[in-house]
Design an enzyme around this catalytic site. Structure first.
Site, PDB file in Angstrom:
ATOM      1  N   HIS A   1      40.065  30.716  43.926  1.00  0.00           N
ATOM      2  CA  HIS A   1      40.443  31.191  42.570  1.00  0.00           C
ATOM      3  C   HIS A   1      41.872  30.877  42.174  1.00  0.00           C
ATOM      4  CE1 HIS A   1      40.353  34.030  39.330  1.00  0.00           C
ATOM      5  NE2 HIS A   1      41.511  34.742  39.794  1.00  0.00           N
TER       6      HIS A   1
ATOM      7  N   GLU B   1      38.442  40.934  47.889  1.00  0.00           N
ATOM      8  CA  GLU B   1      38.636  40.193  46.605  1.00  0.00           C
ATOM      9  C   GLU B   1      39.877  39.823  46.313  1.00  0.00           C
ATOM     10  OE1 GLU B   1      36.020  42.062  43.285  1.00  0.00           O
ATOM     11  OE2 GLU B   1      36.118  43.753  44.461  1.00  0.00           O
TER      12      GLU B   1
ATOM     13  N   HIS C   1      42.786  37.845  44.747  1.00  0.00           N
ATOM     14  CA  HIS C   1      43.271  37.140  43.426  1.00  0.00           C
ATOM     15  C   HIS C   1      44.392  36.478  43.608  1.00  0.00           C
ATOM     16  CE1 HIS C   1      39.405  37.676  41.589  1.00  0.00           C
ATOM     17  NE2 HIS C   1      39.444  38.978  41.722  1.00  0.00           N
TER      18      HIS C   1
ATOM     19  N   GLU D   1      42.010  42.794  44.467  1.00  0.00           N
ATOM     20  CA  GLU D   1      41.281  43.733  43.324  1.00  0.00           C
ATOM     21  C   GLU D   1      40.440  44.852  43.969  1.00  0.00           C
ATOM     22  OE1 GLU D   1      38.461  43.124  39.400  1.00  0.00           O
ATOM     23  OE2 GLU D   1      39.060  41.221  40.900  1.00  0.00           O
TER      24      GLU D   1
END
Length: 280
Positions: free
Chosen positions: A215, A254, A256, A271
């Site tokens: 990401h 998660e 990021h 996240e």
């Protein structure tokens, strides 16, 4: 040293501020958080539904961020003073970076544009590129480089030269994150293709297999890059030669945004509700 702080509201992106703190967007809560050098956390409400997304330190000593949910650019001083600058309805700004010209440059996912805002709040649209422009960075050539998530390309914009595009060799790659490194190269993630890309300013585009839905990507001051593997709950460090080392995070993290702090440590926005400083 390692540090973890629980911060509800969906930590998404980070930037080091001139005050020695890390500043974090909270995409679900419509707020910005400050994590001080001592680990203390302060919150600054923005607006319900504003979806603060990417954030950058500006040349004026303030933090600038995109409000993807309500079509605005936000400015927050280190003293907590908030200003907002409206954009066109449906523009959905996302990526933002400080440019070589002393202004901030940003992407508009909804309208497919690249915009510019001066530190006194004057906005202008520089290019309509389409393709859902995502993240943006200042390149070593003082142009801004950006990913076209649905256009399957990397774009370059310089006020003198205009816009040029580099189509990716892998179809449907879904490029997202982008950064510039000290060896005069642009690195970017291909979240749908599980690849990491590199464009030397004087060479051909390269791709590296990197499973795990890469990401965000950030340049490592010591060389190479770090990448958040959102789909695998891992981080990866990739050397300039393409050697890969991975680091596991807790399940459901998660990961990021990535940023290096004033102390040289790597920070990660999870996240799931945490901000983590990686051990030295």
């Amino acid at each position: 040293m390692s540090l973890i702080r629980e911060i509800a509201g969906g930590p998404y992106a980070l930037a080091a501020g001139p005050d020695g703190a890390m500043w974090v967007t909270l995409v679900h809560d419509g707020a910005i958080a400050r994590v001080g050098a001592d680990g203390a956390v302060d919150r600054f409400p923005v607006a319900d539904g504003s979806r603060p997304s990417l954030i950058s330190a500006g040349p004026d000593g303030a933090l600038w961020f995109t409000r993807n949910g309500d079509d605005r650019i936000g400015r927050l001083t280190t003293a907590g003073e908030l200003t907002e600058f409206p954009l066109s309805e449906g523009s959905a700004p996302f990526g933002i970076c400080a440019g070589a010209d002393g202004a901030l440059w940003f992407t508009e996912m909804g309208s497919g544009g690249i915009g510019r805002i001066t530190v006194d709040g004057q906005t202008s649209g520089w290019a309509s590129v389409g393709g859902t422009p995502s993240m943006i960075t200042r390149g070593p050539d003082d142009a801004v480089w950006f990913t076209l998530n649905q256009g399957n390309a990397i774009g370059r914009l310089h006020p003198r030269d205009g816009v040029t595009m580099r189509e990716l060799p892998t179809r449907g790659a879904g490029p997202v994150g982008i950064t510039a490194t000290h060896d005069d190269a642009i690195w970017f993630t291909e979240i749908l293709a599980d690849k990491l890309g590199r464009i030397p300013l004087d060479g051909a585009l390269q791709e590296i297999d990197l499973p795990g839905k890469p990401h965000a990507v950030v340049a490592d001051p010591s060389g190479g890059v770090w990448v958040s593997l959102w789909g695998a709950d891992r981080l990866a460090r990739v050397s300039a030669d393409g050697d890969i080392e991975t680091f596991d995070l807790p399940p459901g993290s998660e990961p990021h945004g990535l940023a290096f702090g004033p102390d040289g440590g790597l920070w990660v926005a999870l996240e799931s509700g945490f901000v983590l400083r990686m051990p030295d």
